[in-house]
Design a protein around this motif. Structure first.
Motif, PDB file in Angstrom:
ATOM      1  N   LEU A 212     -18.341  -7.326  -8.880  1.00 17.57           N
ATOM      2  CA  LEU A 212     -17.755  -6.142  -9.506  1.00 17.57           C
ATOM      3  C   LEU A 212     -17.586  -4.996  -8.511  1.00 17.57           C
ATOM      4  CD1 LEU A 212     -19.803  -6.137 -12.839  1.00 17.57           C
ATOM      5  CD2 LEU A 212     -17.464  -6.958 -12.495  1.00 17.57           C
ATOM      6  N   LEU A 213     -18.294  -5.075  -7.384  1.00 19.78           N
ATOM      7  CA  LEU A 213     -18.200  -4.023  -6.382  1.00 19.78           C
ATOM      8  C   LEU A 213     -16.915  -4.111  -5.567  1.00 19.78           C
ATOM      9  CD1 LEU A 213     -21.868  -4.068  -5.031  1.00 19.78           C
ATOM     10  CD2 LEU A 213     -20.853  -2.388  -6.578  1.00 19.78           C
ATOM     11  N   VAL A 214     -16.247  -5.261  -5.574  1.00 20.22           N
ATOM     12  CA  VAL A 214     -15.050  -5.427  -4.743  1.00 20.22           C
ATOM     13  C   VAL A 214     -13.986  -4.382  -5.082  1.00 20.22           C
ATOM     14  CG1 VAL A 214     -13.193  -6.987  -4.068  1.00 20.22           C
ATOM     15  CG2 VAL A 214     -15.506  -7.879  -4.381  1.00 20.22           C
ATOM     16  N   PRO A 215     -13.560  -4.255  -6.344  1.00 16.16           N
ATOM     17  CA  PRO A 215     -12.558  -3.216  -6.637  1.00 16.16           C
ATOM     18  C   PRO A 215     -13.079  -1.803  -6.424  1.00 16.16           C
ATOM     19  CG  PRO A 215     -13.369  -4.218  -8.670  1.00 16.16           C
ATOM     20  CD  PRO A 215     -13.885  -5.048  -7.545  1.00 16.16           C
ATOM     21  N   ILE A 216     -14.386  -1.611  -6.537  1.00 15.23           N
ATOM     22  CA  ILE A 216     -14.946  -0.273  -6.305  1.00 15.23           C
ATOM     23  C   ILE A 216     -14.824   0.096  -4.829  1.00 15.23           C
ATOM     24  CG2 ILE A 216     -17.061   1.106  -6.342  1.00 15.23           C
ATOM     25  CD1 ILE A 216     -17.901  -0.473  -8.819  1.00 15.23           C
ATOM     26  N   PHE A 217     -15.242  -0.811  -3.948  1.00 12.29           N
ATOM     27  CA  PHE A 217     -15.095  -0.558  -2.510  1.00 12.29           C
ATOM     28  C   PHE A 217     -13.614  -0.382  -2.141  1.00 12.29           C
ATOM     29  CE2 PHE A 217     -19.273  -2.958  -1.825  1.00 12.29           C
ATOM     30  CZ  PHE A 217     -19.980  -1.788  -1.657  1.00 12.29           C
ATOM     31  N   TYR A 218     -12.778  -1.210  -2.728  1.00 15.70           N
ATOM     32  CA  TYR A 218     -11.339  -1.135  -2.464  1.00 15.70           C
ATOM     33  C   TYR A 218     -10.790   0.227  -2.897  1.00 15.70           C
ATOM     34  CZ  TYR A 218      -6.356  -2.259  -3.000  1.00 15.70           C
ATOM     35  OH  TYR A 218      -4.997  -2.267  -2.937  1.00 15.70           O
ATOM     36  N   GLY A 219     -11.175   0.692  -4.082  1.00 13.20           N
ATOM     37  CA  GLY A 219     -10.696   1.973  -4.580  1.00 13.20           C
ATOM     38  C   GLY A 219     -11.185   3.145  -3.760  1.00 13.20           C
ATOM     39  N   LEU A 220     -12.421   3.061  -3.249  1.00 12.35           N
ATOM     40  CA  LEU A 220     -12.968   4.148  -2.447  1.00 12.35           C
ATOM     41  C   LEU A 220     -12.216   4.314  -1.132  1.00 12.35           C
ATOM     42  CD1 LEU A 220     -16.818   3.635  -2.937  1.00 12.35           C
ATOM     43  CD2 LEU A 220     -15.413   5.517  -3.821  1.00 12.35           C
ATOM     44  N   ALA A 221     -11.795   3.201  -0.554  1.00 10.51           N
ATOM     45  CA  ALA A 221     -11.164   3.254   0.757  1.00 10.51           C
ATOM     46  C   ALA A 221      -9.651   3.412   0.686  1.00 10.51           C
ATOM     47  CB  ALA A 221     -11.502   1.996   1.550  1.00 10.51           C
ATOM     48  N   ARG A 222      -9.032   2.957  -0.393  1.00  7.12           N
ATOM     49  CA  ARG A 222      -7.576   2.886  -0.432  1.00  7.12           C
ATOM     50  C   ARG A 222      -6.843   4.200  -0.162  1.00  7.12           C
ATOM     51  NH1 ARG A 222      -3.804   0.508  -5.341  1.00  7.12           N
ATOM     52  NH2 ARG A 222      -1.801   0.899  -4.337  1.00  7.12           N
ATOM     53  N   PRO A 223      -7.285   5.352  -0.718  1.00  9.68           N
ATOM     54  CA  PRO A 223      -6.543   6.584  -0.430  1.00  9.68           C
ATOM     55  C   PRO A 223      -6.389   6.882   1.055  1.00  9.68           C
ATOM     56  CG  PRO A 223      -8.066   6.933  -2.231  1.00  9.68           C
ATOM     57  CD  PRO A 223      -8.376   5.589  -1.662  1.00  9.68           C
ATOM     58  N   GLU A 224      -7.350   6.477   1.872  1.00  9.18           N
ATOM     59  CA  GLU A 224      -7.266   6.709   3.303  1.00  9.18           C
ATOM     60  C   GLU A 224      -6.110   5.916   3.913  1.00  9.18           C
ATOM     61  OE1 GLU A 224      -8.954   8.861   4.939  1.00  9.18           O
ATOM     62  OE2 GLU A 224     -10.305   9.429   3.337  1.00  9.18           O
ATOM     63  N   TRP A 225      -5.833   4.726   3.389  1.00 11.31           N
ATOM     64  CA  TRP A 225      -4.788   3.904   3.994  1.00 11.31           C
ATOM     65  C   TRP A 225      -3.407   4.466   3.727  1.00 11.31           C
ATOM     66  CZ3 TRP A 225      -6.827  -0.735   0.802  1.00 11.31           C
ATOM     67  CH2 TRP A 225      -8.139  -0.992   1.177  1.00 11.31           C
ATOM     68  N   LEU A 226      -3.272   5.281   2.665  1.00 10.07           N
ATOM     69  CA  LEU A 226      -1.961   5.780   2.289  1.00 10.07           C
ATOM     70  C   LEU A 226      -1.565   7.019   3.073  1.00 10.07           C
ATOM     71  CD1 LEU A 226      -2.191   5.320  -1.580  1.00 10.07           C
ATOM     72  CD2 LEU A 226      -1.257   3.754   0.138  1.00 10.07           C
ATOM     73  N   ARG A 227      -2.488   7.561   3.843  1.00 10.55           N
ATOM     74  CA  ARG A 227      -2.151   8.729   4.654  1.00 10.55           C
ATOM     75  C   ARG A 227      -1.476   8.270   5.943  1.00 10.55           C
ATOM     76  NH1 ARG A 227      -7.871  12.034   4.399  1.00 10.55           N
ATOM     77  NH2 ARG A 227      -8.064  12.099   2.114  1.00 10.55           N
ATOM     78  N   PRO A 228      -0.417   8.941   6.359  1.00  7.01           N
ATOM     79  CA  PRO A 228       0.256   8.520   7.603  1.00  7.01           C
ATOM     80  C   PRO A 228      -0.629   8.761   8.823  1.00  7.01           C
ATOM     81  CG  PRO A 228       1.159  10.593   6.815  1.00  7.01           C
ATOM     82  CD  PRO A 228       0.224  10.092   5.733  1.00  7.01           C
ATOM     83  N   LEU A 229      -0.585   7.836   9.751  1.00  5.96           N
ATOM     84  CA  LEU A 229      -1.332   7.986  10.992  1.00  5.96           C
ATOM     85  C   LEU A 229      -0.459   8.697  12.027  1.00  5.96           C
ATOM     86  CD1 LEU A 229      -2.834   4.413  11.204  1.00  5.96           C
ATOM     87  CD2 LEU A 229      -4.066   6.498  10.654  1.00  5.96           C
ATOM     88  N   PRO A 230      -1.085   9.366  12.991  1.00  5.98           N
ATOM     89  CA  PRO A 230      -0.299   9.992  14.057  1.00  5.98           C
ATOM     90  C   PRO A 230       0.532   8.943  14.800  1.00  5.98           C
ATOM     91  CG  PRO A 230      -2.579  10.762  14.103  1.00  5.98           C
ATOM     92  CD  PRO A 230      -2.516   9.632  13.121  1.00  5.98           C
TER      93      PRO A 230
END
Length: 236
Positions: A212-230
C-alpha cells in the motif's frame, strides 16, 4: 520476528553475522532513499543518493535471495527480493533509450512481475490445501497478484511504443523506485516486526500491507518530476 539467538546456534555465528550485515545494509539503503525522495529530481543530491541506494539495495537483495535459498524458503521472502531486483532494474532502464541491450534487459525484467503475480495467485492453493494457512490469503494473494500482473502488462505496453516522452519515462522511473522503497519497508518488518497478531498472521500482514506504500511514495515524489529542470541538466 527472527530469533537471532536461535539462528546463531542453528546455523553458526558467521551466518548470523551475515544476517546482521544484511539488515544494516537494508537500513542504510532506507536512509539514502529518504534523501532521494526529499531531493528534486535531477539534482546532484538526488542522483548521488539514488546511486548509493541502488548499490546498497542490490547487495541486500542478493543476500536476501541467498537467505531464501539456504535458510528461509518462504514465498514472501522470494517475492520481496525479486520485486526489489525488478524495481531497481526497470527504474534505471526506463531512463535509457529503448534499443539494443537496454531493450532486451527490460524485456527480460518483465518476467519478474509475471512470476510474482503467479506466486501470489498460488496463495489460493496454499490456503485451501494446507491446514493452518489463513483462509484470508485466498483474497489477499489474488489482489497482490493482480497488482504485479498489471505492472507487467504496463511494461509490455511500454516496450511496444517506439517513442516515449521524457515525463512518462520519469513517471515510470519513479513508480518503480517507489516499489523498491516499499520493499525496503517490507523486508525488515518480515524479520523484525512484532508478532502482535501471532507469528503466522503478523508475518502475512507484513508480507502484504507494505504494498500500500507504493502509491504513497509515488504520490510524494511525483510533483517534483513535473517541474522543469534547468537546460542541460540530466534527468537522473
Amino acid at each position: 520476528m527472527q530469533d537471532f539467538g536461535a539462528l546463531a546456534q542453528e546455523m553458526g555465528s558467521a551466518y548470523a553475522l551475515t544476517y546482521y550485515e544484511h539488515a544494516a545494509i537494508g537500513f542504510g539503503a532506507a536512509a539514502f532513499a529518504l534523501v532521494a525522495l526529499a531531493s528534486r529530481e535531477g539534482e546532484t543530491a538526488d542522483r548521488r543518493a539514488g546511486q548509493v541506494f541502488v548499490i546498497l539495495m542490490s547487495a541486500a537483495t542478493l543476500s536476501a535471495l541467498y537467505f531464501f535459498a539456504v535458510r528461509v524458503p518462504a514465498p514472501p521472502v522470494l517475492i520481496s527480493a525479486l520485486a526489489a531486483l525488478y524495481g531497481m532494474g526497470m527504474a534505471l532502464l526506463s531512463l535509457k533509450p529503448r534499443m539494443g541491450s537496454a531493450f532486451a534487459l527490460q524485456a527480460c525484467l518483465v518476467v519478474i512481475p509475471l512470476l510474482n503475480g503467479l506466486l501470489y495467485f498460488a496463495y489460493i492453493a496454499l490456503a485451501l490445501t494446507i491446514p493452518g494457512v489463513p483462509i484470508y490469503l485466498t483474497m489477499l494473494g489474488p489482489v497482490a497478484g493482480v497488482f504485479f500482473l498489471a505492472i507487467a502488462w504496463s511494461d509490455i505496453q511500454f516496450l511496444r511504443i517506439r517513442g516515449v516522452e521524457r515525463p512518462r519515462r520519469l513517471k515510470r522511473h519513479g513508480f518503480r523506485m517507489a516499489l523498491v522503497c516499499a520493499e525496503v519497508v517490507r523486508a525488515p518488518l518480515q524479520s523484525f516486526g512484532p508478532p502482535f497478531l501471532g507469528e503466522e498472521h503478523s508475518f502475512q500482514l507484513y508480507a502484504f500491507a507494505p504494498l500500500l506504500l507504493v502509491p504513497i511514495f509515488y504520490g510524494l515524489a511525483r510533483p517534483e518530476w513535473l517541474r522543469p529542470l534547468p537546460k542541460g541538466q540530466p534527468a537522473s
